[in-house]
Design an enzyme around this catalytic site. Structure first.
Site: not given
Ligand code: NAP
Length: 255
Positions: A147, A160, A164
């Site tokens: 991401s 998160y 990533k």
């Protein structure tokens, strides 16, 4: 033969019942690949595989349910894929988790661990299970869906984003480890894409405006706009590409 032809290739895609994973599975099938549809829900996997078989011909897709947080489930995914199609040429580690939005000070240890385990450790499990047969054939393509969150600081998606960013490094490390066996390992880093996973970021008009205001293309993406890059990485077109992260974000990160 077209550069993007995937005839004769078998692709396993985690999280492929909807969103980005499903778009990748459909486009790979359209380009001739056999595809394994996987998510936590067996009935939904079966439905999606049936739809793909309806579109691209019987025997194109099979369904194998697997929760990426379970090593046993992932081993079963690999075993069943091998049983159905005889091999795995392309592995797409797409499924991921994000159980928490907010500042890092508020995340529980369990939430932090779940993010790191599902988004990093589980990718390494699955890749390690598939790599031996790729080494034997001296051919394979591994794609990790990362991401743009992993390229920037964040006030609400901290853990998160860490996971990533780690996926990008995982791809670089594994590209170095397996390059001598002609195994390519790359990441795709999408920007904001209209899926259930990111709903909180686009459902509310204010959030949507904030996300797109400075983006050159001035909109968020759709899952199908990620699929072409996965086809490139999984086909002959991507044969000399490894250890890379390809950003697909409407320009959000460059503006
Ligand atoms: N959407 C975005 O804006 C965006 C941006 C950048 C990166 N990404 C990345 O893109 C990837 C796909 O996200 P998406 O937006 O396409 O999400 P999505 O539309 O919500 O689809 C997620 C898929 O993964 C499956 N899944 C969820 N948890 C799973 C688990 N623990 N084990 C196995 N399968 C699981 C879901 O099915 P079940 O729930 O039935 O298991 C579904 O098939 C993720 O890695 C995400 O981080 C998304």
């Amino acid at each position: 033969m077209s550069l993007f032809d995937m005839k004769g290739k078998v692709a396993v895609i985690t999280g492929s019942t909807r969103g980005i994973g499903r778009a990748i599975a459909e486009r790979m099938a359209e380009h001739g690949a056999k595809v394994v549809i996987s998510s936590r829900k067996a009935d939904v996997c079966e439905e999606v595989a049936k739809e793909i078989n309806g579109k691209f011909g019987k025997g194109t897709a099979v369904a194998v349910a697997a929760n990426i947080s379970s090593k046993e489930n992932l081993q079963n995914l690999v075993d069943e894929s091998n049983r159905a199609f005889g091999k795995i040429d392309v592995l797409v580690c797409n499924a991921a988790s994000n159980p928490y939005y907010g500042p890092l000070a508020g995340i529980s240890d369990d939430q932090f661990r779940k993010i790191l385990e599902n988004n990093i450790v589980a990718n390494n499990w699955l890749i390690s299970m598939v790599v031996p047969q790729m080494i034997e054939r001296k051919d394979g393509s591994i794609i990790i869906v990362s991401s743009i969150g992993g390229l920037k600081g964040s006030t609400i998606l901290g853990a998160y984003a860490i996971s990533k960013a780690a996926d990008m490094q995982l791809a670089r490390n594994l590209a170095c480890e397996y390059g001598k066996h002609n195994i390519r390992v790359n990441c795709i880093a999408p920007g904001l894409i209209k899926t259930d996973f990111a709903k909180a970021l686009w459902d509310n008009p204010e959030n949507l405006k904030a996300s797109t205001a400075r983006s050159p293309l001035q909109r968020i993406g759709i899952p199908d706009e990620i699929a072409g890059c996965a086809v490139l990485m999984g086909s002959k077109a991507g044969d000399f590409m490894t250890g890379q992260t390809v950003v697909i974000d409407g320009g959000a990160t460059i503006s």
